[in-house]
Design a protein around this motif. Structure first.
Motif, short mmCIF file in Angstrom:
data_model
loop_
_atom_site.label_atom_id
_atom_site.label_comp_id
_atom_site.label_asym_id
_atom_site.label_seq_id
_atom_site.Cartn_x
_atom_site.Cartn_y
_atom_site.Cartn_z
N UNK A 56 -19.75 25.84 -15.76
CA UNK A 56 -20.33 26.08 -14.44
C UNK A 56 -21.17 24.89 -13.99
N UNK A 57 -21.58 24.91 -12.75
CA UNK A 57 -22.33 23.81 -12.13
C UNK A 57 -23.69 23.61 -12.79
N UNK A 58 -24.30 24.67 -13.31
CA UNK A 58 -25.61 24.55 -13.97
C UNK A 58 -25.47 23.68 -15.21
N UNK A 59 -24.42 23.90 -16.00
CA UNK A 59 -24.18 23.09 -17.19
C UNK A 59 -23.90 21.65 -16.77
N UNK A 60 -23.14 21.48 -15.71
CA UNK A 60 -22.83 20.14 -15.21
C UNK A 60 -24.12 19.41 -14.82
N UNK A 61 -25.00 20.08 -14.10
CA UNK A 61 -26.25 19.45 -13.65
C UNK A 61 -27.13 19.10 -14.85
N UNK A 62 -27.24 20.02 -15.81
CA UNK A 62 -28.06 19.77 -17.00
C UNK A 62 -27.50 18.60 -17.81
N UNK A 63 -26.20 18.59 -18.03
CA UNK A 63 -25.57 17.52 -18.80
C UNK A 63 -25.69 16.18 -18.09
N UNK A 64 -25.53 16.18 -16.78
CA UNK A 64 -25.68 14.96 -16.00
C UNK A 64 -27.09 14.41 -16.08
N UNK A 65 -28.07 15.29 -15.99
CA UNK A 65 -29.47 14.87 -16.10
C UNK A 65 -29.76 14.32 -17.49
N UNK A 66 -29.26 14.99 -18.50
CA UNK A 66 -29.45 14.54 -19.88
C UNK A 66 -28.82 13.16 -20.10
N UNK A 67 -27.63 12.96 -19.59
CA UNK A 67 -26.95 11.67 -19.71
C UNK A 67 -27.74 10.58 -18.99
N UNK A 68 -28.23 10.88 -17.80
CA UNK A 68 -29.02 9.92 -17.04
C UNK A 68 -30.28 9.52 -17.81
#
Length: 76
Positions: A56-68
């Motif tokens: 889902x988009x929540x996991x996408x946002x969290x993973x993207x933030x973590x990668x950043x």
């Protein structure tokens, strides 16, 4: 066998637009993997092998933030 069309337009900085039969979607490529609105894929370091999740988009946002954050810390 079905017809498949896919094209990526680079916008710079890892950002891009993916164009296919089903429409247009944005994505972000990093050294660790690719993130899009449909999920993410992470590189494993083994040629031809990657982990892909259509979460889902929540996991996408969290993973993207973590990668950043990881990318930013590495380049300080």
């Amino acid at each position: 066998m079905g017809f498949r069309f896919q094209k990526r337009i680079n916008l710079g900085g890892g950002l891009g637009l993916n164009i296919s039969k089903s429409g247009i979607s944005p994505s972000l490529r990093t050294k660790m993997g690719t993130f899009s609105k449909y999920g993410y894929s992470v590189k494993t370091g083994i040629p031809g092998v990657k982990y892909q999740n259509s979460g889902c988009l929540v996991i996408f946002a969290f993973t993207g933030l973590l990668t950043f954050l990881i990318f930013t810390i590495k380049h300080l």
